[in-house]
Design an enzyme around this catalytic site. Sequence first.
Site, PDB file in Angstrom:
ATOM      1  N   THR A  38      18.447 -20.498 -18.176  1.00  0.00           N
ATOM      2  CA  THR A  38      17.906 -19.144 -18.231  1.00  0.00           C
ATOM      3  C   THR A  38      17.087 -18.931 -16.959  1.00  0.00           C
ATOM      4  O   THR A  38      15.994 -19.478 -16.823  1.00  0.00           O
ATOM      5  CB  THR A  38      17.024 -18.957 -19.477  1.00  0.00           C
ATOM      6  OG1 THR A  38      17.802 -19.228 -20.641  1.00  0.00           O
ATOM      7  CG2 THR A  38      16.486 -17.538 -19.555  1.00  0.00           C
ATOM      8  N   LYS A  60      20.947 -12.611 -21.356  1.00  0.00           N
ATOM      9  CA  LYS A  60      20.149 -13.711 -21.921  1.00  0.00           C
ATOM     10  C   LYS A  60      18.669 -13.334 -21.985  1.00  0.00           C
ATOM     11  O   LYS A  60      17.991 -13.567 -23.003  1.00  0.00           O
ATOM     12  CB  LYS A  60      20.347 -14.967 -21.076  1.00  0.00           C
ATOM     13  CG  LYS A  60      19.402 -16.120 -21.390  1.00  0.00           C
ATOM     14  CD  LYS A  60      19.528 -16.621 -22.821  1.00  0.00           C
ATOM     15  CE  LYS A  60      18.662 -17.873 -22.994  1.00  0.00           C
ATOM     16  NZ  LYS A  60      18.604 -18.304 -24.403  1.00  0.00           N
ATOM     17  N   LYS A  70       7.708 -17.403 -19.795  1.00  0.00           N
ATOM     18  CA  LYS A  70       8.548 -17.392 -18.592  1.00  0.00           C
ATOM     19  C   LYS A  70       9.667 -16.368 -18.718  1.00  0.00           C
ATOM     20  O   LYS A  70       9.906 -15.567 -17.802  1.00  0.00           O
ATOM     21  CB  LYS A  70       9.111 -18.795 -18.368  1.00  0.00           C
ATOM     22  CG  LYS A  70       9.970 -18.952 -17.116  1.00  0.00           C
ATOM     23  CD  LYS A  70      11.466 -18.876 -17.385  1.00  0.00           C
ATOM     24  CE  LYS A  70      11.970 -20.040 -18.192  1.00  0.00           C
ATOM     25  NZ  LYS A  70      13.460 -19.992 -18.317  1.00  0.00           N
TER      26      LYS A  70
END
Length: 294
Positions: A95, A171, A239
């Site tokens: 990711t 994603k 994040k």
Amino acid sequence: MKIGFLGTGKMGTPMALRLLAAGHELRVWNRTEGRIEPLLREGAIAAGTPAEAELGADAVITMLFDDAANEEVLFGSNGLMDALEPGALHIACSTISVALSERLTAEHARRNQLFVAAPVFGRPNVAEEGRLWIVVAGSDAAIAKARPVLEPLSRGISVIGREPRQAHAVKLGGNFLISTMIQSLSEAFVFAESQGIAPSVFLEAVNSALFQSPFYAAYGNVMLHPPEHAGASIDLGAKDTRLLREAAASRNTRLSLADNLAEIFQQAKQAGLAHEDWAVGQYRIAQRRSILKL
């Protein structure tokens, strides 16, 4: 197939084990050498550097924590990019930011290499079962070459488009939905508790009546029965929310709910919950924020 695999952490290890079980030949690398031991016992070959993982490989998978780790492994000393031959295939399961995905697309095109973005949805236990859902984007030829590598890992594959950035954007958007689901469930649990209703009873009733969602059931169970080891951490959620907001800003888009989530993740980190399970940490912050200061 001969596959190089870079990054054997919580997600990478079960994914690599699935590939070994499917009969693929794996050459593996991880920054912490001890992490590859379970794979070596199953027949994987150790690579001394990221570049060595490419030797003779039909494809190389990267499954690394963040942009910084990808930058180091791909572009650093003995990195993967300089080792890949023209026509070689790189499958990015990490990711990462949309910006890095765009950079990788341009670099691979310049070097005449194939590139597929293939980030995965699922926690480590789902990876162990080979039931990840994978979103992919890239050229038709690159995706066709990647499918035999990805199928042993997944219960399904969604082709998003021809631009790898699009899969990484999906994603980030999916993880944003997970965070918002956890936050709304956390606050609903806090409300239920304030009314003398057990959160587990509330969850069973509402999920049965409204959603019939295994995700609500699974994440609710994690929140109410914290696991010994975090499947995904608050740091990871923070994040991914930051990457989502950066991608949105790059297209002159603001997401107010994402802004609120960023504040919640910051509070969780300040409270010492950075390595707590993602769902558990958000629930604990919701409980702390619920106390009225009259």
